[in-house]
Design a protein around this motif. Structure first.
Motif, PDB file in Angstrom:
ATOM      1  N   ASN A  18      11.005  -0.395   2.591  1.00 11.59           N
ATOM      2  CA  ASN A  18       9.716   0.235   2.301  1.00 11.59           C
ATOM      3  C   ASN A  18       8.725  -0.735   1.646  1.00 11.59           C
ATOM      4  O   ASN A  18       7.756  -0.309   1.021  1.00 11.59           O
ATOM      5  CB  ASN A  18       9.928   1.447   1.389  1.00 11.59           C
ATOM      6  CG  ASN A  18      10.740   2.543   2.073  1.00 11.59           C
ATOM      7  OD1 ASN A  18      10.652   2.709   3.281  1.00 11.59           O
ATOM      8  ND2 ASN A  18      11.533   3.270   1.301  1.00 11.59           N
ATOM      9  N   ALA A  19       8.964  -2.031   1.823  1.00 14.17           N
ATOM     10  CA  ALA A  19       8.162  -3.052   1.131  1.00 14.17           C
ATOM     11  C   ALA A  19       6.672  -2.960   1.453  1.00 14.17           C
ATOM     12  O   ALA A  19       5.828  -3.276   0.607  1.00 14.17           O
ATOM     13  CB  ALA A  19       8.692  -4.446   1.479  1.00 14.17           C
ATOM     14  N   HIS A  20       6.340  -2.520   2.667  1.00 16.83           N
ATOM     15  CA  HIS A  20       4.940  -2.529   3.083  1.00 16.83           C
ATOM     16  C   HIS A  20       4.302  -1.142   3.036  1.00 16.83           C
ATOM     17  O   HIS A  20       3.246  -0.942   3.644  1.00 16.83           O
ATOM     18  CB  HIS A  20       4.828  -3.123   4.487  1.00 16.83           C
ATOM     19  CG  HIS A  20       5.366  -4.518   4.592  1.00 16.83           C
ATOM     20  ND1 HIS A  20       4.786  -5.581   3.931  1.00 16.83           N
ATOM     21  CD2 HIS A  20       6.449  -5.016   5.247  1.00 16.83           C
ATOM     22  CE1 HIS A  20       5.486  -6.683   4.183  1.00 16.83           C
ATOM     23  NE2 HIS A  20       6.494  -6.373   4.980  1.00 16.83           N
ATOM     24  N   THR A  21       4.918  -0.249   2.309  1.00 16.32           N
ATOM     25  CA  THR A  21       4.315   1.082   2.175  1.00 16.32           C
ATOM     26  C   THR A  21       3.135   1.023   1.209  1.00 16.32           C
ATOM     27  O   THR A  21       3.059   0.166   0.321  1.00 16.32           O
ATOM     28  CB  THR A  21       5.341   2.101   1.650  1.00 16.32           C
ATOM     29  OG1 THR A  21       5.870   1.642   0.401  1.00 16.32           O
ATOM     30  CG2 THR A  21       6.471   2.292   2.644  1.00 16.32           C
ATOM     31  N   GLU A  22       2.236   1.952   1.404  1.00 12.36           N
ATOM     32  CA  GLU A  22       1.034   1.993   0.566  1.00 12.36           C
ATOM     33  C   GLU A  22       1.396   2.186  -0.901  1.00 12.36           C
ATOM     34  O   GLU A  22       0.815   1.543  -1.786  1.00 12.36           O
ATOM     35  CB  GLU A  22       0.135   3.136   1.048  1.00 12.36           C
ATOM     36  CG  GLU A  22      -1.119   3.317   0.223  1.00 12.36           C
ATOM     37  CD  GLU A  22      -1.955   4.507   0.667  1.00 12.36           C
ATOM     38  OE1 GLU A  22      -2.592   5.130  -0.204  1.00 12.36           O
ATOM     39  OE2 GLU A  22      -1.963   4.822   1.875  1.00 12.36           O
ATOM     40  N   TYR A  23       2.361   3.045  -1.162  1.00 14.91           N
ATOM     41  CA  TYR A  23       2.697   3.365  -2.559  1.00 14.91           C
ATOM     42  C   TYR A  23       3.198   2.130  -3.302  1.00 14.91           C
ATOM     43  O   TYR A  23       2.727   1.813  -4.404  1.00 14.91           O
ATOM     44  CB  TYR A  23       3.734   4.489  -2.604  1.00 14.91           C
ATOM     45  CG  TYR A  23       3.995   4.999  -4.000  1.00 14.91           C
ATOM     46  CD1 TYR A  23       3.173   5.968  -4.568  1.00 14.91           C
ATOM     47  CD2 TYR A  23       5.052   4.510  -4.763  1.00 14.91           C
ATOM     48  CE1 TYR A  23       3.397   6.429  -5.864  1.00 14.91           C
ATOM     49  CE2 TYR A  23       5.280   4.958  -6.053  1.00 14.91           C
ATOM     50  CZ  TYR A  23       4.460   5.924  -6.602  1.00 14.91           C
ATOM     51  OH  TYR A  23       4.677   6.372  -7.884  1.00 14.91           O
ATOM     52  N   LEU A  24       4.147   1.402  -2.717  1.00 17.41           N
ATOM     53  CA  LEU A  24       4.688   0.226  -3.400  1.00 17.41           C
ATOM     54  C   LEU A  24       3.662  -0.899  -3.468  1.00 17.41           C
ATOM     55  O   LEU A  24       3.654  -1.684  -4.442  1.00 17.41           O
ATOM     56  CB  LEU A  24       5.966  -0.242  -2.705  1.00 17.41           C
ATOM     57  CG  LEU A  24       7.187   0.653  -2.890  1.00 17.41           C
ATOM     58  CD1 LEU A  24       8.399   0.071  -2.172  1.00 17.41           C
ATOM     59  CD2 LEU A  24       7.508   0.873  -4.365  1.00 17.41           C
ATOM     60  N   ASN A  25       2.799  -0.994  -2.470  1.00 13.33           N
ATOM     61  CA  ASN A  25       1.772  -2.042  -2.504  1.00 13.33           C
ATOM     62  C   ASN A  25       0.795  -1.856  -3.671  1.00 13.33           C
ATOM     63  O   ASN A  25       0.209  -2.836  -4.160  1.00 13.33           O
ATOM     64  CB  ASN A  25       0.998  -2.071  -1.182  1.00 13.33           C
ATOM     65  CG  ASN A  25       1.783  -2.759  -0.084  1.00 13.33           C
ATOM     66  OD1 ASN A  25       2.686  -3.554  -0.357  1.00 13.33           O
ATOM     67  ND2 ASN A  25       1.448  -2.465   1.167  1.00 13.33           N
ATOM     68  N   ARG A  26       0.624  -0.609  -4.107  1.00 12.12           N
ATOM     69  CA  ARG A  26      -0.270  -0.361  -5.240  1.00 12.12           C
ATOM     70  C   ARG A  26       0.177  -1.105  -6.494  1.00 12.12           C
ATOM     71  O   ARG A  26      -0.619  -1.437  -7.371  1.00 12.12           O
ATOM     72  CB  ARG A  26      -0.328   1.130  -5.553  1.00 12.12           C
ATOM     73  CG  ARG A  26      -1.038   1.971  -4.526  1.00 12.12           C
ATOM     74  CD  ARG A  26      -0.946   3.443  -4.874  1.00 12.12           C
ATOM     75  NE  ARG A  26      -1.342   4.290  -3.760  1.00 12.12           N
ATOM     76  CZ  ARG A  26      -1.148   5.596  -3.711  1.00 12.12           C
ATOM     77  NH1 ARG A  26      -0.565   6.209  -4.742  1.00 12.12           N
ATOM     78  NH2 ARG A  26      -1.527   6.278  -2.656  1.00 12.12           N
ATOM     79  N   PHE A  27       1.469  -1.349  -6.591  1.00 16.28           N
ATOM     80  CA  PHE A  27       2.024  -1.924  -7.816  1.00 16.28           C
ATOM     81  C   PHE A  27       2.392  -3.400  -7.641  1.00 16.28           C
ATOM     82  O   PHE A  27       3.048  -3.981  -8.500  1.00 16.28           O
ATOM     83  CB  PHE A  27       3.224  -1.094  -8.273  1.00 16.28           C
ATOM     84  CG  PHE A  27       2.910   0.376  -8.383  1.00 16.28           C
ATOM     85  CD1 PHE A  27       2.029   0.834  -9.351  1.00 16.28           C
ATOM     86  CD2 PHE A  27       3.435   1.285  -7.483  1.00 16.28           C
ATOM     87  CE1 PHE A  27       1.706   2.179  -9.436  1.00 16.28           C
ATOM     88  CE2 PHE A  27       3.118   2.638  -7.562  1.00 16.28           C
ATOM     89  CZ  PHE A  27       2.242   3.083  -8.535  1.00 16.28           C
ATOM     90  N   GLN A  28       1.984  -3.948  -6.495  1.00 14.84           N
ATOM     91  CA  GLN A  28       2.094  -5.392  -6.254  1.00 14.84           C
ATOM     92  C   GLN A  28       3.519  -5.920  -6.463  1.00 14.84           C
ATOM     93  O   GLN A  28       3.743  -6.924  -7.151  1.00 14.84           O
ATOM     94  CB  GLN A  28       1.100  -6.148  -7.144  1.00 14.84           C
ATOM     95  CG  GLN A  28      -0.343  -5.731  -6.895  1.00 14.84           C
ATOM     96  CD  GLN A  28      -1.333  -6.450  -7.802  1.00 14.84           C
ATOM     97  OE1 GLN A  28      -0.959  -7.046  -8.803  1.00 14.84           O
ATOM     98  NE2 GLN A  28      -2.616  -6.392  -7.451  1.00 14.84           N
ATOM     99  N   LEU A  29       4.462  -5.258  -5.831  1.00 15.65           N
ATOM    100  CA  LEU A  29       5.845  -5.753  -5.875  1.00 15.65           C
ATOM    101  C   LEU A  29       5.986  -7.032  -5.067  1.00 15.65           C
ATOM    102  O   LEU A  29       6.860  -7.862  -5.346  1.00 15.65           O
ATOM    103  CB  LEU A  29       6.801  -4.694  -5.325  1.00 15.65           C
ATOM    104  CG  LEU A  29       7.266  -3.593  -6.279  1.00 15.65           C
ATOM    105  CD1 LEU A  29       8.281  -2.699  -5.591  1.00 15.65           C
ATOM    106  CD2 LEU A  29       7.857  -4.170  -7.540  1.00 15.65           C
ATOM    107  N   ASN A  30       5.171  -7.176  -4.011  1.00 14.65           N
ATOM    108  CA  ASN A  30       5.177  -8.384  -3.176  1.00 14.65           C
ATOM    109  C   ASN A  30       6.559  -8.690  -2.604  1.00 14.65           C
ATOM    110  O   ASN A  30       6.993  -9.847  -2.562  1.00 14.65           O
ATOM    111  CB  ASN A  30       4.661  -9.596  -3.978  1.00 14.65           C
ATOM    112  CG  ASN A  30       3.243  -9.397  -4.468  1.00 14.65           C
ATOM    113  OD1 ASN A  30       2.407  -8.853  -3.740  1.00 14.65           O
ATOM    114  ND2 ASN A  30       2.967  -9.817  -5.695  1.00 14.65           N
ATOM    115  N   GLY A  31       7.259  -7.650  -2.200  1.00 12.04           N
ATOM    116  CA  GLY A  31       8.560  -7.835  -1.562  1.00 12.04           C
ATOM    117  C   GLY A  31       9.725  -7.997  -2.504  1.00 12.04           C
ATOM    118  O   GLY A  31      10.872  -8.162  -2.065  1.00 12.04           O
ATOM    119  N   ALA A  32       9.497  -7.958  -3.801  1.00 13.17           N
ATOM    120  CA  ALA A  32      10.599  -8.092  -4.774  1.00 13.17           C
ATOM    121  C   ALA A  32      11.556  -6.916  -4.663  1.00 13.17           C
ATOM    122  O   ALA A  32      11.141  -5.775  -4.456  1.00 13.17           O
ATOM    123  CB  ALA A  32      10.040  -8.182  -6.185  1.00 13.17           C
ATOM    124  N   THR A  33      12.846  -7.194  -4.786  1.00 11.16           N
ATOM    125  CA  THR A  33      13.854  -6.131  -4.677  1.00 11.16           C
ATOM    126  C   THR A  33      14.774  -6.067  -5.891  1.00 11.16           C
ATOM    127  O   THR A  33      15.727  -5.299  -5.898  1.00 11.16           O
ATOM    128  CB  THR A  33      14.726  -6.353  -3.422  1.00 11.16           C
ATOM    129  OG1 THR A  33      15.413  -7.613  -3.543  1.00 11.16           O
ATOM    130  CG2 THR A  33      13.879  -6.341  -2.157  1.00 11.16           C
TER     131      THR A  33
END
Length: 597
Positions: A47-62
């Protein structure tokens, strides 16, 4: 419980798979933390490229540290605007990279407004995995269940569609209507009296009537009796009390009640179950049901029953005395813990006492975190920094936590609303007692009475009724603030065994006082010292009132499977319904005892 969150289902694996299922439980509970780390990485990667996670700028971090430092802990209300976008037709990857397949409706019985929980297709396999683990566990304690049938009362609810065209329905309706459930292979450990046509009939009367009829026709083969919640099973027994004459008539004549109008259901029952008149069975049913003594009715009609499969943990615990009365004190098995949002775990000691039910969280179901709960029943949150949550493997025995989940379907650090207490570990996986739902409470002034506290107070007061052979069938509450000071109102429906020996007014008044004496010190101080709370009131309602309340909730969209009597109500039509059925009113005769110490 969220849906409330604890489910018991009769879907399980074939007998040949039982050993493999038990080994699976052992394997994942021995590696709890590593499984959790893998689950979180899988969820964040997909789900790295979902809108919700992108809001928090995870940038692919797991990794956990980045996830916890950037993604906030949220409630349903925080997500509601995005969920409404999904419901209205937005198909962009807001929460999940996988398409949202439907919206699952949670029980919303207090205000008649259910939550909508987005889900994806693969979640059904995860839910059915939890269900498939139940029979291998129970078989360790109750052998021979493949030699008979289960009488389970299972129901679906009519579906709705959102403005965007998504199906919205309760999680159990989704489960029973799934191809995985309908086409499951025959399994002698999961052979049921209820045909799928009866389960899938959305008319609750027709569904319950035909399931009861089939259960009566196969009464000698029944080895276990169940429903999802204790309240549902008691409703089933009440249904039998009201409809046994027509059921006996159908059995004696080999004909079917004309009220069963669903064509596929009617054809199924007539061709496969009502194969001819059975006068002997009809006479037996009439004999057992015509008496006023219904004690032990379950084992009288289904004499080979070994246990009840029904949720009695949490708020359902109040129904234990009535279930014991009707079942002849059969064991009560609560098999699994789940909700609309996610499946959580299983009960590895199914034959334990109801007060000792603990669920082992399975670490492959979702990523689990726990928000510590303090002694004042409030989550420990800092206004200046994100809350410090505890991982699944790091919880401590004896401590209470609020459950927070991150799911494959796209809920991230979501507060479910369940409060759990750690009772032990199975291998490295913690086991939890379900304590309460955190959002059911009464408040008049600075007092704060939650569901668990109110339930204990009602149980303490009900002890005074025992010498009159009377018990509390159901109850709910209301913070009455139309007068100054306001006061608590408790609606009681009573089961009186002998009307000539019913509890007198002074005893019911004393029950009011006992409830007050059982509440927290803030309430008692407000009542005694500050005079900011008036005397507690009990309103006794007519028998059948809470059935009418359930019917009303179902008519507004609640699911018969998921319905739980609301312990605190504010919705005006519900209060009006209750007040129309009041037959007597009682108040505390004095103030509860209180000292500054």
């Amino acid at each position: 419980m969220a849906v409330n969150s604890q489910l018991s289902s009769p879907l399980g694996p074939p007998a040949s798979q039982m050993d493999a299922k038990l080994r699976f439980i052992e394997d994942i509970t021995k590696n709890t933390d590593s499984v959790q780390e893998r689950v979180l990485a899988e969820i964040l990667t997909r789900n790295a490229h979902t809108e919700y996670l992108n809001r928090f700028q995870l940038n692919g971090a797991t990794n956990r540290d980045t996830f916890k430092s950037k993604v906030p802990v949220v409630t349903y209300e925080d997500l509601q605007p995005d969920i409404e976008r999904v419901a209205n037709g937005d198909r962009s990857p807001i929460f999940s990279s996988h398409p949202i397949s439907e919206l699952l409706t949670s029980s919303g019985t207090s205000a008649g407004k259910p939550k909508l929980i987005p889900t994806i297709e693969e979640e059904m396999e995860r839910r059915l995995l939890i269900f498939s683990l139940q029979m291998p566990i129970i078989n360790l304690y109750v052998p021979g269940l493949d030699k008979g049938k289960g009488l389970y009362f299972l129901f679906v609810h009519a579906e709705t569609k959102t403005p965007g065209g998504l199906v919205a329905r309760p999680v159990l309706t989704s489960c029973y209507k799934s191809d995985l459930y309908k086409t499951r292979p025959y399994d002698p450990f999961n052979d049921y009296t209820s045909p799928i046509e009866a389960i899938l009939c959305a008319d609750s009367f027709q569904s319950m009537y035909t399931q009861m009829l089939c259960g009566l026709l196969m009464r000698r083969q029944v080895l276990r009796v169940g429903a999802i919640f204790a309240s549902t099973l008691l409703r089933v027994i009440r249904f039998l009390q009201l409809n046994w004459k027509q059921l006996s008539h159908d059995i004696s004549t080999g004909t079917l009640n004309p009220k069963i109008t669903d064509s596929s259901l009617r054809e199924c029952i007539i061709t496969k179950y009502l194969t001819g008149p059975n006068t002997e069975l009809a006479q037996f049913v009439s004999k057992e049901c015509s008496t006023e003594d219904w004690e032990g009715i379950v084992t009288r009609i289904w004499p080979n029953t070994k246990y009840l499969d029904v949720i009695v943990s949490g708020a359902m615990g109040q129904y234990i005395p009535m279930l014991e009365f009707y079942s002849g004190s059969l064991p009560m098995v609560s098999t699994a813990y789940a909700s609309s949002e996610c499946s959580f775990g299983v009960n590895l000691s199914p034959m334990c006492k109801p007060t000792e039910i603990a669920y082992t969280i399975l670490p492959n179901m979702a990523y689990f975190e726990f928000l510590p709960y303090d002694t004042s029943s409030s989550p420990i949150l800092s206004p200046n920094s994100p809350p410090r949550l505890v991982d699944l493997a790091d919880v401590e025995i004896g401590k209470k936590y609020e459950l927070v989940i991150t799911t494959y379907a796209g809920l991230y650090r979501y507060r479910v609303g369940d409060v759990l207490q750690v009772t032990g570990f199975h291998n490295m996986a913690p086991q939890f007692l379900f304590v309460k739902r955190k959002n059911a409470m009464l408040c008049i002034d600075v007092d704060n009475t939650d569901e668990a506290e109110l339930q204990q107070a009602v149980e303490n007061a009900s002890v005074l009724l025992r010498r009159f052979e009377t018990s509390v069938v159901e109850y709910t509450s209301y913070a009455y603030t139309k007068t100054i000071p306001g006061h608590y109102v408790i609606y009681w429906e009573l089961h009186v065994k002998d009307a000539a020996n019913s509890p007198p007014e002074e005893i019911l008044n004393q029950c009011c006082l006992t409830i007050e004496e059982s509440l927290n010190s803030v309430y008692i101080q407000s009542r005694v010292s500050f005079n900011s709370i008036g005397p507690l009131e009990i309103r006794v309602v007519k028998n059948g009132t809470f059935e009418e309340l359930m019917d009303y909730a179902i008519s507004r969209g609640a699911s018969i499977n998921q319905y739980k009597t609301p312990r605190c109500v504010t919705f005006a039509p519900i209060l009006q319904l209750l007040d129309r059925r009041v037959i007597s009113v009682h108040f505390s005769p004095s103030k509860p005892h209180w000292t500054p110490e």
